[in-house]
Design an enzyme around this catalytic site. Structure first.
Site, short mmCIF file in Angstrom:
data_model
loop_
_atom_site.label_atom_id
_atom_site.label_comp_id
_atom_site.label_asym_id
_atom_site.label_seq_id
_atom_site.Cartn_x
_atom_site.Cartn_y
_atom_site.Cartn_z
N ASP A 178 8.51 -62.60 -68.71
CA ASP A 178 8.59 -63.86 -67.97
C ASP A 178 7.63 -64.90 -68.53
OD1 ASP A 178 10.05 -65.10 -66.02
OD2 ASP A 178 8.61 -64.72 -64.42
N ASP A 224 12.75 -62.73 -59.45
CA ASP A 224 11.42 -62.87 -58.85
C ASP A 224 11.40 -62.38 -57.40
OD1 ASP A 224 10.45 -64.06 -61.18
OD2 ASP A 224 11.20 -66.03 -60.56
#
Length: 347
Positions: A178, A224
């Site tokens: 990420d 997420d």
């Protein structure tokens, strides 16, 4: 919106695992699967980025919209079924159906699809189809979020980690993934903005000004939500809520910190940069204080099984790379209903 699928998905995950009426095994993420996640996710994310650069964005999104239209209806139907069952009257004419496809004959006959459902499931499917048509025609943010929440809840409910070490490997790898794709390149942000599919939750920043016609959105990838939440059912399976609530508070703290930093620096933030240390660190500190660190990392989830229910129950996790999500979902829908799934989706 991010907290709802985590909380209820974790509770439903444990309820499914403890049910005695079961004929299916849960999707279990092993250490090898967790280690491959960042590599597979990076390749699919880059591939999707190149597709948007080479081919017309309009045609790609049209194709994917139809694809997620079908998957979204199935996911939403499965999500609302337990709630809708409470509203059906006792004398509701509920008939049972079975959709069965086989190949071969005699002893070599093999099931390809074995899908059982009833009239109540058809009603839920019809209601979900209304939302699907709304999303397909208008791409409205509410319809997008309904599908996104359904994907997230199913991901948390139906994906399992075999131990805490696997969770650390998974979160650690996606932490690097990420950060690199958000800060190192513009790939992640470009794909997220170009990809018109319910693989993210959006919230209108101009809601008070334009109402339901708002068009300036903040977004949060479903990865997420689902990925940090996968270890949550672990503490519930141990018949203690201490670690569950600790992890839940850690998630709230990490997500709040993400939003705060985003507004300070006026730049998109990789949420896992803040969620991973919080979701690993908080429970670890609690285990250290209780002297249960060794027990935590030596815990292995037993071979719990999911209940047999008259509906399609396997929907993969949603996060990170949309291409990986699509590939994983296609594999799941093409597999026999009662077979154990072998590989998780990667984001």
């Amino acid at each position: 919106m991010a907290l709802l699928p985590i909380f209820f998905g974790a509770l439903r995950s444990v309820s499914c695992a403890k049910s005695k009426n079961s004929s299916e095994m849960p999707e279990t993420i092993t250490s090898r699967d967790a280690a491959r996640f960042p590599i597979v996710a990076s390749c699919t994310l880059l591939g999707l980025y190149l597709f948007f650069k080479i081919f017309s964005q309009e045609y790609i999104n049209l194709l994917l919209s139809m694809y997620f239209f079908v998957l979204g209806i199935l996911a939403l139907s499965h999500t609302i079924s337990p709630m809708m069952n409470r509203f059906f009257p006792a004398n509701f004419p509920n008939k049972q159906y079975q959709l069965l496809f086989t190949q071969g004959s005699g002893e070599s006959k093999e099931e390809i699809v074995n899908y059982e459902f009833d009239t109540k499931d058809l009603v839920c499917l019809a209601l979900s189809s209304v939302v699907g048509v709304w999303y397909l025609l208008r791409k409205h943010w509410i319809a997008n979020n309904l599908f996104g929440l359904a994907f997230s809840l199913n991901g948390v409910e139906l994906l399992h980690l075999n131990n805490v070490s696997t969770g650390c490997i998974l979160l650690g790898g996606l932490f690097i993934y990420d950060v690199f794709w958000v800060f190192g390149t513009n790939v992640m942000v470009t794909v997220a903005k170009s990809f018109e599919a319910p693989i993210k939750l959006v919230f209108p920043q101009d809601l008070l000004e334009k109402g339901l016609d708002a068009d300036n959105f903040a977004m949060l990838g479903l990865g997420d939500i689902v990925i940090p939440a996968l270890p949550f059912p672990y503490s519930l399976k141990k018949n203690t809520h201490t670690y569950f609530y600790t992890s839940f508070v850690a998630y709230i703290f990490g997500l709040g910190l993400t939003i705060f930093i985003m507004h300070i620096f006026k730049h998109a933030q990789p949420a896992l940069l803040y969620l991973v240390p919080a979701c690993i660190g908080f429970p670890l500190l609690v285990a250290l204080a209780k002297g249960e660190v060794t027990e935590m990392f030596s815990y292995e989830s037993s071979a719990e099984i999911l209940p047999h229910t008259p509906r399609l129950t396997h929907f993969p996790t949603v996060s990170g790379s949309p291409a990986s999500l699509a590939d994983s979902m296609q594999q799941k829908l093409s597999c026999p209903r009662r077979r154990r799934q072998q590989s998780p989706s990667a984001m």
